[in-house]
Design a protein around this motif. Structure first.
Motif, PDB file in Angstrom:
ATOM      1  N   ARG A 139      16.821 -15.930 -42.400  1.00 40.65           N
ATOM      2  CA  ARG A 139      16.346 -14.697 -41.758  1.00 40.65           C
ATOM      3  C   ARG A 139      16.925 -13.435 -42.404  1.00 40.65           C
ATOM      4  O   ARG A 139      16.176 -12.502 -42.726  1.00 40.65           O
ATOM      5  CB  ARG A 139      16.645 -14.746 -40.266  1.00 40.65           C
ATOM      6  N   PRO A 140      18.243 -13.338 -42.662  1.00 41.27           N
ATOM      7  CA  PRO A 140      18.777 -12.149 -43.328  1.00 41.27           C
ATOM      8  C   PRO A 140      18.219 -11.963 -44.741  1.00 41.27           C
ATOM      9  O   PRO A 140      17.980 -10.837 -45.177  1.00 41.27           O
ATOM     10  CB  PRO A 140      20.289 -12.394 -43.362  1.00 41.27           C
ATOM     11  N   ALA A 141      18.007 -13.066 -45.457  1.00 43.23           N
ATOM     12  CA  ALA A 141      17.450 -12.967 -46.811  1.00 43.23           C
ATOM     13  C   ALA A 141      16.034 -12.404 -46.770  1.00 43.23           C
ATOM     14  O   ALA A 141      15.653 -11.588 -47.617  1.00 43.23           O
ATOM     15  CB  ALA A 141      17.461 -14.329 -47.487  1.00 43.23           C
ATOM     16  N   GLN A 142      15.251 -12.812 -45.780  1.00 49.45           N
ATOM     17  CA  GLN A 142      13.891 -12.288 -45.654  1.00 49.45           C
ATOM     18  C   GLN A 142      13.913 -10.796 -45.326  1.00 49.45           C
ATOM     19  O   GLN A 142      13.077 -10.039 -45.830  1.00 49.45           O
ATOM     20  CB  GLN A 142      13.131 -13.049 -44.568  1.00 49.45           C
ATOM     21  N   LYS A 143      14.860 -10.368 -44.490  1.00 44.78           N
ATOM     22  CA  LYS A 143      14.972  -8.943 -44.160  1.00 44.78           C
ATOM     23  C   LYS A 143      15.338  -8.128 -45.394  1.00 44.78           C
ATOM     24  O   LYS A 143      14.787  -7.046 -45.620  1.00 44.78           O
ATOM     25  CB  LYS A 143      16.017  -8.723 -43.068  1.00 44.78           C
ATOM     26  N   ARG A 144      16.288  -8.634 -46.202  1.00 47.04           N
ATOM     27  CA  ARG A 144      16.674  -7.927 -47.430  1.00 47.04           C
ATOM     28  C   ARG A 144      15.509  -7.838 -48.392  1.00 47.04           C
ATOM     29  O   ARG A 144      15.279  -6.803 -49.017  1.00 47.04           O
ATOM     30  CB  ARG A 144      17.859  -8.627 -48.103  1.00 47.04           C
ATOM     31  N   GLN A 145      14.767  -8.921 -48.531  1.00 47.47           N
ATOM     32  CA  GLN A 145      13.621  -8.939 -49.431  1.00 47.47           C
ATOM     33  C   GLN A 145      12.557  -7.943 -48.978  1.00 47.47           C
ATOM     34  O   GLN A 145      11.975  -7.226 -49.796  1.00 47.47           O
ATOM     35  CB  GLN A 145      13.033 -10.343 -49.504  1.00 47.47           C
ATOM     36  N   LYS A 146      12.315  -7.873 -47.692  1.00 47.65           N
ATOM     37  CA  LYS A 146      11.331  -6.929 -47.153  1.00 47.65           C
ATOM     38  C   LYS A 146      11.780  -5.484 -47.387  1.00 47.65           C
ATOM     39  O   LYS A 146      10.980  -4.636 -47.783  1.00 47.65           O
ATOM     40  CB  LYS A 146      11.137  -7.188 -45.658  1.00 47.65           C
ATOM     41  N   ALA A 147      13.061  -5.193 -47.188  1.00 46.02           N
ATOM     42  CA  ALA A 147      13.588  -3.852 -47.395  1.00 46.02           C
ATOM     43  C   ALA A 147      13.514  -3.458 -48.870  1.00 46.02           C
ATOM     44  O   ALA A 147      13.171  -2.320 -49.202  1.00 46.02           O
ATOM     45  CB  ALA A 147      15.027  -3.756 -46.901  1.00 46.02           C
ATOM     46  N   THR A 148      13.805  -4.397 -49.768  1.00 46.04           N
ATOM     47  CA  THR A 148      13.734  -4.114 -51.203  1.00 46.04           C
ATOM     48  C   THR A 148      12.301  -3.829 -51.623  1.00 46.04           C
ATOM     49  O   THR A 148      12.041  -2.882 -52.376  1.00 46.04           O
ATOM     50  CB  THR A 148      14.290  -5.298 -52.009  1.00 46.04           C
ATOM     51  N   LEU A 149      11.367  -4.622 -51.149  1.00 44.93           N
ATOM     52  CA  LEU A 149       9.958  -4.421 -51.478  1.00 44.93           C
ATOM     53  C   LEU A 149       9.474  -3.071 -50.959  1.00 44.93           C
ATOM     54  O   LEU A 149       8.746  -2.347 -51.658  1.00 44.93           O
ATOM     55  CB  LEU A 149       9.112  -5.550 -50.904  1.00 44.93           C
ATOM     56  N   GLU A 150       9.882  -2.700 -49.763  1.00 43.31           N
ATOM     57  CA  GLU A 150       9.508  -1.406 -49.197  1.00 43.31           C
ATOM     58  C   GLU A 150      10.084  -0.263 -50.032  1.00 43.31           C
ATOM     59  O   GLU A 150       9.402   0.709 -50.312  1.00 43.31           O
ATOM     60  CB  GLU A 150       9.994  -1.308 -47.757  1.00 43.31           C
ATOM     61  N   MET A 151      11.335  -0.389 -50.450  1.00 47.34           N
ATOM     62  CA  MET A 151      11.964   0.640 -51.285  1.00 47.34           C
ATOM     63  C   MET A 151      11.223   0.775 -52.614  1.00 47.34           C
ATOM     64  O   MET A 151      10.950   1.877 -53.072  1.00 47.34           O
ATOM     65  CB  MET A 151      13.440   0.274 -51.523  1.00 47.34           C
ATOM     66  N   GLN A 152      10.873  -0.346 -53.235  1.00 42.81           N
ATOM     67  CA  GLN A 152      10.169  -0.309 -54.511  1.00 42.81           C
ATOM     68  C   GLN A 152       8.782   0.313 -54.365  1.00 42.81           C
ATOM     69  O   GLN A 152       8.323   1.020 -55.254  1.00 42.81           O
ATOM     70  CB  GLN A 152      10.056  -1.717 -55.091  1.00 42.81           C
ATOM     71  N   ASN A 153       8.112   0.079 -53.259  1.00 46.11           N
ATOM     72  CA  ASN A 153       6.782   0.644 -53.046  1.00 46.11           C
ATOM     73  C   ASN A 153       6.829   2.121 -52.693  1.00 46.11           C
ATOM     74  O   ASN A 153       5.842   2.830 -52.887  1.00 46.11           O
ATOM     75  CB  ASN A 153       6.043  -0.129 -51.951  1.00 46.11           C
ATOM     76  N   ASN A 154       7.952   2.607 -52.170  1.00 47.66           N
ATOM     77  CA  ASN A 154       8.059   4.001 -51.760  1.00 47.66           C
ATOM     78  C   ASN A 154       8.721   4.899 -52.804  1.00 47.66           C
ATOM     79  O   ASN A 154       8.931   6.075 -52.541  1.00 47.66           O
ATOM     80  CB  ASN A 154       8.827   4.107 -50.436  1.00 47.66           C
ATOM     81  N   VAL A 155       9.043   4.358 -53.974  1.00 44.88           N
ATOM     82  CA  VAL A 155       9.658   5.178 -55.007  1.00 44.88           C
ATOM     83  C   VAL A 155       8.642   6.226 -55.476  1.00 44.88           C
ATOM     84  O   VAL A 155       7.435   5.969 -55.521  1.00 44.88           O
ATOM     85  CB  VAL A 155      10.172   4.295 -56.173  1.00 44.88           C
ATOM     86  N   LYS A 156       9.121   7.428 -55.778  1.00 47.27           N
ATOM     87  CA  LYS A 156       8.210   8.504 -56.180  1.00 47.27           C
ATOM     88  C   LYS A 156       8.777   9.259 -57.373  1.00 47.27           C
ATOM     89  O   LYS A 156       9.935   9.088 -57.737  1.00 47.27           O
ATOM     90  CB  LYS A 156       7.961   9.439 -55.001  1.00 47.27           C
ATOM     91  N   ARG A 157       7.955  10.067 -57.962  1.00 41.62           N
ATOM     92  CA  ARG A 157       8.353  10.842 -59.136  1.00 41.62           C
ATOM     93  C   ARG A 157       9.546  11.725 -58.786  1.00 41.62           C
ATOM     94  O   ARG A 157       9.593  12.360 -57.738  1.00 41.62           O
ATOM     95  CB  ARG A 157       7.184  11.706 -59.608  1.00 41.62           C
TER      96      ARG A 157
END
Length: 86
Positions: free
Chosen positions: A23-41
């Protein structure tokens, strides 16, 4: 019924592993994916390889980073390890 009781420790171990590891690994993976998708110029980022740079442009799955004067490199969006917050 007695056979069922022999499976209870195994079931409890699986439930414990779920809450401790999976469960914690899935939460970290979800947070990382969200951060990567929200990166901006303009964001300052660090890649998983340790390269520091500033996001110059973003295309579908590709991010262009400025790492020095007149030096622009191309990375997959998945290569972004974290965003540096000033």
């Amino acid at each position: 019924m007695e056979q069922f009781y022999s499976f209870i420790p195994i079931i409890l171990m699986f439930v414990a592993m779920w809450f401790i590891l999976i469960r914690p690994a899935q939460k970290r993976q979800k947070a990382t994916l969200e951060m990567q998708n929200n990166v901006k110029r303009g964001d300052r980022v660090v890649t998983v390889g340790g390269l520091h740079g500033e996001v110059d442009a973003i295309e579908d799955t590709v991010v262009y980073l400025i790492i020095a004067d007149n030096t622009r490199v191309k990375f997959e969006r998945q290569a972004i390890g974290r965003v540096i917050v000033d």
